[in-house]
Structures are given as structure tokens and as C-alpha cells.
Write a protein that holds these residues in place. Structure first.
Motif, PDB file in Angstrom:
ATOM      1  N   ALA A   2    -116.255  36.980 -37.791  1.00 25.84           N
ATOM      2  CA  ALA A   2    -115.518  37.576 -36.672  1.00 25.84           C
ATOM      3  C   ALA A   2    -115.004  38.968 -37.040  1.00 25.84           C
ATOM      4  O   ALA A   2    -115.106  39.918 -36.246  1.00 25.84           O
ATOM      5  N   ALA A   3    -114.446  39.094 -38.250  1.00 30.27           N
ATOM      6  CA  ALA A   3    -113.926  40.392 -38.677  1.00 30.27           C
ATOM      7  C   ALA A   3    -115.051  41.416 -38.811  1.00 30.27           C
ATOM      8  O   ALA A   3    -114.916  42.572 -38.381  1.00 30.27           O
ATOM      9  N   THR A   4    -116.190  40.993 -39.383  1.00 31.34           N
ATOM     10  CA  THR A   4    -117.320  41.913 -39.540  1.00 31.34           C
ATOM     11  C   THR A   4    -117.855  42.368 -38.191  1.00 31.34           C
ATOM     12  O   THR A   4    -118.088  43.568 -37.964  1.00 31.34           O
ATOM     13  N   GLY A   5    -118.046  41.411 -37.282  1.00 30.71           N
ATOM     14  CA  GLY A   5    -118.541  41.761 -35.947  1.00 30.71           C
ATOM     15  C   GLY A   5    -117.601  42.708 -35.224  1.00 30.71           C
ATOM     16  O   GLY A   5    -118.044  43.683 -34.588  1.00 30.71           O
ATOM     17  N   PHE A   6    -116.308  42.448 -35.344  1.00 28.06           N
ATOM     18  CA  PHE A   6    -115.336  43.321 -34.676  1.00 28.06           C
ATOM     19  C   PHE A   6    -115.362  44.724 -35.274  1.00 28.06           C
ATOM     20  O   PHE A   6    -115.342  45.724 -34.542  1.00 28.06           O
TER      21      PHE A   6
ATOM     22  N   VAL B  51    -107.052  48.109 -38.908  1.00 28.75           N
ATOM     23  CA  VAL B  51    -105.695  47.539 -38.890  1.00 28.75           C
ATOM     24  C   VAL B  51    -105.614  46.417 -37.871  1.00 28.75           C
ATOM     25  O   VAL B  51    -104.974  45.386 -38.107  1.00 28.75           O
ATOM     26  N   LEU B  52    -106.288  46.602 -36.725  1.00 27.99           N
ATOM     27  CA  LEU B  52    -106.301  45.543 -35.712  1.00 27.99           C
ATOM     28  C   LEU B  52    -106.960  44.279 -36.262  1.00 27.99           C
ATOM     29  O   LEU B  52    -106.499  43.155 -35.990  1.00 27.99           O
ATOM     30  N   ALA B  53    -108.034  44.447 -37.031  1.00 26.93           N
ATOM     31  CA  ALA B  53    -108.689  43.289 -37.650  1.00 26.93           C
ATOM     32  C   ALA B  53    -107.758  42.604 -38.632  1.00 26.93           C
ATOM     33  O   ALA B  53    -107.701  41.362 -38.694  1.00 26.93           O
TER      34      ALA B  53
END
Length: 575
Positions: free
Chosen positions: A187-191, A222-224
């Protein structure tokens, strides 16, 4: 003299409110960007996350005092972090106090080496690293770094210093992958990929001004961090096996003392030199590129001093080797940084984060930091350099290919060192057989061109050889043999002219070869002449006995030599 070594005395005199406004805005944006990057790169270096923040505070301030770039943002970077892990991992176990101490020593050695080069004004030494080698090394390092972080995305134990070792570790432990960690990391990578490629256009389509959309995009990592940290807390993902950062010391950078044992210094000396040179090349390239946009210039020798001071600062405040980073420097430039004070304001922001905000990242997943690293370093990979060098220069292709293959297969230090050696060897091979041309007069002009490429006038009694390379020990015998073969016993040649417009230097070995050629031609009754010799080269020849022994003349131009030695009438160019 003082202002030369302290550039701050120059720009600080002209500092005004407009510069303050631009610097503050840039500092806010870069600080937001640096917080997750610093944590991630410290993890890549095998150090506690706070080491990344510490390495971004005092070093930035010192660079602001001693550096010459208005836009360069100094701190941990991916490639130097990888080199740090590789070097320190050879002398200490990761996670131990000795490992952290060795990282401090590496920073101190790197800082001292850079400072020494700067004081000796040897910035030109960086030119020994060719751009293709650097490009190949950075691309291979990006692949290695991304591969090494996959274990954090999968939540499995794996390690290794080469791509083969890393791949073997990942495959052998793939069955132990943690679903919650994988979901978090994916999820973090995709975002982050979407942030880099699609967030700004999406915001602009919704009416967000371009400037604000750019700022929000830079804050994407930072959002991630915030989102995944909140997810860990809300869903207790740490109990499901998601590795988190944990407790991070709260406070300003501590005063630290690098390990100075002779054995440790011997082990880390060579890696420190490699890190210094690679970091300087990367940093000065970024600084020069950004300076050119403003029609400004930087001083490479002073940059060495600035980076040396920054690394020494890192060594005594709990950090590790640092240099100027490409991404954050571009952000700093685009955000409106007017002076190096932007870096000082960034350091203040990071100091505030270190003193008051570290408890907030207790539940930050390691998978998010790994995703931050992967997305950042994949932008460094440019394998098109292989295709472009193959089409242009097989020698450069060989240097790039060897650098990439050995970096991936044998480790970063062996890869870059071999790439440099191959580049130097290829240069020596190329200059050992310099391009030389037999030239003749272009009809109706005073110009002389290669007889194999142009229709020119020649005279059987006159042999004119244009030398397109400086003469030194590697190629001196080549020229000697070439002239010997050209003036065989049955040759009608009565005079030989060495046309030297491209000869920038003649070393002592080449001088001795010229003396041997002069004696050989004199024995054959052939005159040896020089034309179009550059002033510095002529000065050195005058300091020897060569011109006294020369059995011919030195002509200012090749046309003068042609007229004098062939008896051709003088004519104006174009007649």
C-alpha cells in the motif's frame, strides 16, 4: 582570504527580506521531505533511525557556512548509505555500539579527506571518475538498494551484499512472508508511486494552484508515514508481525567521538576515500546543474571544504557520511531557496522534530521506510546508458558494463573501483596509439587536412604528420616507430614536419623519443621540423637541448613550413 574560505561572509552581507521569505518556504518543504528520508536512509545504512536525523542537522549548518551552492541540500543519500553499510559491515556487527562508532569514524575519515583535498585545491581529482562509470554505478546501486529493501516489504529475514546473495535470501525465506507487512508495504509503495507520478496532476485537475499542488506532492512521503503509523496503532498491526521503528531517543544530536584505533582506521581508510569521491562527484554535479539555472557558479575546491566540514560535523554529532542529495536539492531549488541559509533553517526544523516529534514515529512500520527508499532509488536507475554508450563508444560501454556487473555481483566497493580502473586503462590504451594524420594543403587555402579524407596537394619530398594527442611515455614509442616506417630507405622524403596544434604537453619520455627521431633522420639526411607548437610546450622545449640539436626549423604555421620546404610561391588564402 577569510571570505574565500567562508562564503557566508559574502552572501550574508546582501541578505534581505525577500531572500528570507524564499529560504523559509524552501526550508519548510525540504524539512517535510527530509524527515521520512532521513529515517529511511539510516535504516539502509544499518543504523538506528535517529542517526539519519542527526546526520541532517549539524552537517547542513556547517555546509551553509562553508559551501558555495545556494541550492544544495546536504544530508544522508541512498548511495552513500549503501556504501556505509557495506564498509562498516566488514568491521562490526550491525546493531552494536561498535557499528555506530565505526560509522562515526567513517564520517570523520571522509570529512578529513575531503577537507584536505579542498585545502590543497584538488577538486579536479573528481574528473578521474568518468560520467558513464558514475552513471553505471548509481544505476547498479539503485537496483541493489531496492532489492535489499524487499525483505522489509515482505517481513522476512534476508541479507547479502550482492544481488545474487540478496535474491537467494529472499527466495529461501519467501514462504515466511508476513501478510500484514506485505499489505502495508504494498500500500505504501503504490501510494508513493502515485504521489510521484500522478498526485500533482490530480490536484491541479481539482483546482489546486500549481504551487500548492507541488508542495503537497513533496509532502507525499509524510502522508504515507502518517497513514501507515495510524493504521498500526488502530489495527494493532505490530501484534500481527509488522515490524515498527520503536522508541527513538528524543532530543538534539548528542556529542559523539569517533573510534580512532589504528586498526579501525586502516580498515575504513579506502572505503572513506571511495565514499568521499563518489559523494563529491554526485554533490558537485547537482550543485553545478542548479547553479547554471541561475547563471551562477560554484567553487569545486570550496565545495570540498564545505562537504568535509559537514562530514566532520556528522562524525561528532551521532551521524554518518553525508553529501548533497539530488532530489532534495532540486526541491530546495524549485521551492525558492535563495541562499545557503535555507539549509540552516531546514536544520532548525529537523532539530525541532528530533527534540519534540520522535515519539510520534514509534509505530512507524519499517515497510513504509523501505517503500520510501525503493521508490526514491528506482528513479536513479538508468540502464539506457548501456545502449547509448554501445552506440557511441565501445570503450565507455565496457567501463559501464563492468561497473554494473561487478557492483551487482561482487559488491559496491569492488564495482566502482574496477570501473575507475577500467576507465583509466581504456584511456591509456586509446592514447597509446594516438590519432595521427598525414596532411596536405587544401588547394586555394592555407589549411591542411588529412590526405585520406580530403583532396589535397602533397609533395613527395615533404612528409607532414599532424599529431592529435599530447606526447607522453605511453605513446612516445608509437610516434617514433611511425616516423621510422614512413621514411623507409627507398622513400623520396627529404623533410619531415611534425604539425603540433593539438599537442598540449610533451613529457620527458616523449622528448627522448623526439631526440632519437632527430638523430635517426639526421643520419638519413632528412630534416626534422616542427610547426604550430603551443607556447607552453615551446617553453619546455627551450629549457632542454632539443631545439639546439634539431636538424630542422620550428615554423609558426604549417603554411610557412610548406612554402619554405617545397619552394611554393606565397599566395593569399582563397587565391
Amino acid at each position: 582570504m577569510v571570505s574565500r574560505y567562508l562564503p557566508i561572509l559574502d552572501w550574508a552581507r546582501r541578505y534581505d527580506r525577500a531572500a528570507l521569505s524564499g529560504d523559509l518556504l524552501a526550508a519548510v518543504i525540504v524539512t517535510i521531505m527530509l524527515i521520512p528520508q532521513s529515517l529511511a536512509y539510516a535504516m539502509l545504512a544499518g543504523l538506528p533511525p535517529e542517526a539519519g536525523i542527526y546526520a541532517s542537522i549539524v552537517p547542513i549548518m556547517l555546509y551553509a557556512v562553508f559551501g558555495t551552492s545556494r541550492s544544495l541540500a546536504v544530508g544522508p543519500v541512498a548511495v552513500v548509505s549503501l556504501l556505509t553499510a557495506s564498509a562498516v559491515g566488514q568491521v562490526a556487527q550491525q546493531g552494536t555500539a561498535d557499528y555506530a562508532s565505526a560509522a562515526l569514524t567513517l564520517a570523520a575519515l571522509s570529512g578529513g579527506f575531503l577537507l584536505l583535498l579542498g585545502l590543497l585545491r584538488l577538486g579536479m581529482l573528481a574528473n578521474f571518475l568518468s560520467h558513464p562509470v558514475i552513471s553505471g554505478f548509481i544505476s547498479a546501486s539503485g537496483i541493489l538498494i531496492a532489492a535489499s529493501q524487499l525483505r522489509h516489504l515482505l517481513g522476512i529475514p534476508a541479507g547479502g551484499d550482492t544481488l545474487v546473495e540478496i535474491a537467494a535470501g529472499l527466495l529461501s525465506n519467501l514462504g515466511q512472508a508476513n501478510p500484514a507487512t506485505l499489505a502495508t508495504g504494498a500500500a505504501a509503495t503504490g501510494f508513493l508511486v502515485w504521489v510521484r507520478r500522478g498526485m500533482k496532476p490530480a490536484l491541479q485537475r481539482r483546482g489546486v494552484p500549481a504551487r500548492m499542488a507541488d508542495i503537497l506532492t513533496k509532502a507525499g512521503p509524510v502522508l504515507a508515514v502518517v497513514a501507515t503509523t495510524l493504521a498500526v496503532r488502530a489495527l494493532s498491526l505490530d501484534r500481527a508481525g509488522v515490524a515498527i521503528v520503536g522508541a527513538v531517543p528524543q532530543g538534539l544530536p548528542p556529542l559523539t567521538l569517533p573510534g580512532l584505533s589504528p586498526a579501525l582506521i586502516r580498515e575504513l581508510a579506502l572505503p572513506a576515500v571511495l565514499i568521499s569521491i563518489i559523494g563529491f562527484v554526485e554533490s558537485v554535479s547537482v550543485a553545478q546543474t542548479l547553479a547554471a539555472r541561475r547563471r551562477e557558479r560554484i567553487d569545486p575546491d570550496q565545495e570540498l571544504i564545505g562537504l568535509g566540514a559537514a562530514n566532520l560535523g556528522a562524525a561528532f554529532t551521532g551521524g554518518y557520511p553525508v553529501t548533497g542529495g539530488f532530489a532534495r536539492s532540486v526541491v530546495n531549488h524549485d521551492a525558492g531557496a535563495e541562499t545557503p541559509a535555507a539549509g540552516a533553517f531546514t536544520a532548525i526544523g529537523l532539530a525541532f522534530a528530533a527534540a519534540f516529534l520522535t515519539p510520534l514515529i514509534h509505530d512507524l512500520p519499517n515497510a513504509t521506510l523501505a517503500a520510501t527508499i525503493i521508490v526514491a532509488v528506482l528513479g536513479l536507475v538508468d540502464l539506457s546508458i548501456l545502449r547509448r554508450t554501445w552506440a557511441y563508444s565501445k570503450g565507455d560501454f565496457a567501463a559501464v558494463a563492468v561497473t554494473i556487473l561487478l557492483t551487482l555481483g561482487a559488491g559496491v566497493e569492488i564495482g566502482v573501483a574496477t570501473g575507475v580502473v577500467v576507465s583509466i586503462l581504456l584511456h591509456l590504451v586509446k592514447t597509446a596509439r594516438p590519432h595521427v594524420a598525414v596532411v596536405g594543403l587544401v588547394p586555394g587555402t592555407h589549411h591542411f587536412r588529412n590526405v585520406a579524407r580530403h583532396r589535397v596537394q602533397t609533395d613527395p619530398s615533404l612528409l607532414t604528420i599532424r599529431i592529435d594527442e599530447s606526447l607522453y611515455f605511453v605513446n612516445a614509442r608509437f610516434l617514433e616507430n611511425l616516423i621510422r616506417d614512413r621514411v623507409a630507405d627507398d622513400s623520396p622524403v627529404a623533410n619531415v614536419v611534425l604539425m603540433c596544434p593539438a599537442v598540449n604537453d610533451i613529457d620527458f619520455s616523449a622528448l627522448e623519443s623526439l631526440e632519437a627521431v632527430n638523430r635517426r633522420l639526421a643520419e638519413l639526411g632528412i630534416g626534422l621540423h616542427l610547426s604550430e607548437v603551443k607556447g607552453p610546450v615551446m617553453d619546455r622545449l627551450k629549457s632542454s637541448h632539443f631545439l639546439d640539436q634539431l636538424n630542422g626549423r620550428v615554423f609558426q604555421s604549417q603554411y610557412d613550413a610548406w612554402r619554405a620546404l617545397t619552394g611554393a610561391p606565397c599566395r593569399s588564402a582563397g587565391e
